[in-house]
Design an enzyme around this catalytic site. Structure first.
Site, PDB file in Angstrom:
ATOM      1  N   ASP A   1       7.227   7.023  -7.326  1.00 32.01           N
ATOM      2  CA  ASP A   1       6.567   7.046  -6.027  1.00 32.01           C
ATOM      3  C   ASP A   1       7.552   7.516  -4.973  1.00 32.01           C
ATOM      4  OD1 ASP A   1       4.156   6.190  -6.964  1.00 32.01           O
ATOM      5  OD2 ASP A   1       4.409   4.100  -6.391  1.00 32.01           O
TER       6      ASP A   1
ATOM      7  N   LYS B   1       2.616   9.371  -3.039  1.00 30.19           N
ATOM      8  CA  LYS B   1       1.520   9.505  -2.085  1.00 30.19           C
ATOM      9  C   LYS B   1       2.063   9.310  -0.676  1.00 30.19           C
ATOM     10  CE  LYS B   1      -1.814   7.358  -5.284  1.00 30.19           C
ATOM     11  NZ  LYS B   1      -0.854   6.962  -6.339  1.00 30.19           N
TER      12      LYS B   1
ATOM     13  N   MET C   1       1.239  -0.811   4.904  1.00 29.95           N
ATOM     14  CA  MET C   1       0.476   0.441   5.016  1.00 29.95           C
ATOM     15  C   MET C   1      -0.504   0.387   6.185  1.00 29.95           C
ATOM     16  SD  MET C   1      -0.237   1.035   0.919  1.00 29.95           S
ATOM     17  CE  MET C   1      -1.106  -0.522   0.763  1.00 29.95           C
TER      18      MET C   1
END
Length: 387
Positions: A165, A187, A295
């Protein structure tokens, strides 16, 4: 091979080929030596984009030619395939420049020596053998290379391939002397270039080739990391899979800015939520302790306003910690009614962890001129406070 510490790189031009996380880690190390760094890559990962935006590096999207090496002292090409690596090696040789890649590179003696390389080769040789390979989901911790667990580091050293990641400590591979292939499936907010079902299939396919596959994630694989989905996919495919926990950024990132998520007499619990998912403000307002949001930067204004509308005190303290445990770490403290403006003023974006509650400010920072309370001057984390 000459070690990096024996080379005077200050002011010397270095060319790094590749725009992914391995290259980003290499660029950071080179900049620390004082080198002048130019990156050749079609695209840049987030860390390299930040460096380019701050004019710390130059960037060229074109393929490297002989003319590009006219004044280059060192060429670094960790992320290239074998054919491109050999082409670049030949260009570097013709230009009388040093060359390094995943198999032959200069090392910083502070992080690696022959004993470390030998030890890690032994780890690879002693790893469990399986005709169908194996997948290990490894939590890489909150950011810094040395905050991965001992077991996680061991599994990373054993890997044939690392599926990483964007927030994982993939730069650790260099200090481990690893030659594992790196597959970047990272991502960014609202941009998922490799969908989750394709990531699952990469893990399964590589294990079926007989490879030892490490799925390296930031934080902990099972804390908003989709590790459960990957574990299920591997088990359903008949692939052996193991999970190595990591230090979650939900708890570690606040600590980097001297914010304890619990504190006796102030908060006896933590409610952690994903900023991507809708959670009723009424539910959050009823929670009397600390709220940690992962997030959530894209929805911070909405979240703060909705909590106040639902009855939360506008003066409730809030902290935002950006890129904890990295050289780019920054943090800001405010309240529900001021934090959005402060974040905009300080230009703090993703990745960041949001902490809401009275724990913010319990350990004040004497190095922060905006903090009126001061803190214990002996606190070893004092230099990591708000900025």
């Amino acid at each position: 091979m000459t070690p990096l510490h024996a080379m005077d790189l200050a002011g010397k031009p270095v060319l790094v080929v590749g725009g992914g996380p391995i290259s980003a880690a290499r660029v950071a190390a080179l900049l620390a030596t004082g080198a002048t760094v130019r990156v050749h890559a079609p695209t840049l990962c987030e860390d390299l984009r930040d460096l380019y935006a701050s004019d710390a590096i130059a960037w060229n999207t074109a393929a490297v030619t002989a003319a590009d090496l006219a004044d280059v002292w060192l060429v670094s090409a960790d992320e290239q395939d074998p054919a491109e690596t050999e082409r670049l090696r030949a260009l570097a040789t013709a230009a009388k420049a040093w060359f390094e890649d995943g198999d032959a590179r200069t090392y910083d003696a502070a992080t690696i020596d022959d004993a470390v390389i030998e030890a890690n080769v032994t780890l690879r040789e002693l790893r469990p053998e399986s005709s169908t390979g194996k997948v290990v989901l490894v939590g890489g911790g909150p950011g810094a290379d040395d905050l991965i667990t001992v077991r996680g580091r061991r599994e990373l050293a054993r890997a044939d391939v690392v599926v990483t990641d964007r927030l994982a400590p993939v730069g650790l591979l260099r200090s481990l002397g690893s030659t594992a292939e790196v597959v970047d499936v990272g991502k960014t907010p609202y941009r998922h270039p490799v969908p989750q079902h394709e990531i699952n299939q990469i893990l399964i396919d590589r294990a079926r080739r007989g490879q030892y596959v490490v799925r390296l994630k930031g934080g902990d694989p099972f804390v908003l990391g989709r590790g459960g989905e990957e574990w299920i996919a591997c088990r359903e495919a008949g692939v052996e899979v193991e999970v190595v926990p990591g230090v979650s950024s939900a708890f570690a990132a606040p600590l980097a800015a001297l914010v304890p998520v619990t504190h006796r007499g102030v908060a006896a619990g933590v409610l952690m939520i994903s900023g991507h998912d809708e959670v009723s403000p009424d539910v959050l307002v009823q929670w009397p302790h600390t709220i940690v949001v992962l997030m959530g930067m894209g929805r911070l204004p909405e979240l703060a306003a909705s909590l106040v509308r639902a009855g939360k005190d506008p003066a409730t303290p809030v902290a935002v910690v950006h890129k904890a445990y990295s050289p780019q770490q920054r943090s800001v403290r405010g309240t529900l009614d001021t934090i959005t403006e402060q974040v905009l003023t300080q230009q703090i974006g993703n990745p960041a962890v949001i902490v809401i509650g009275d724990v913010v400010g319990q350990l004040a920072d004497p190095t922060d001129p905006t903090d009126p309370d001061g803190a214990d001057p002996g606190n070893p984390h004092a230099a990591n406070g708000s900025s």
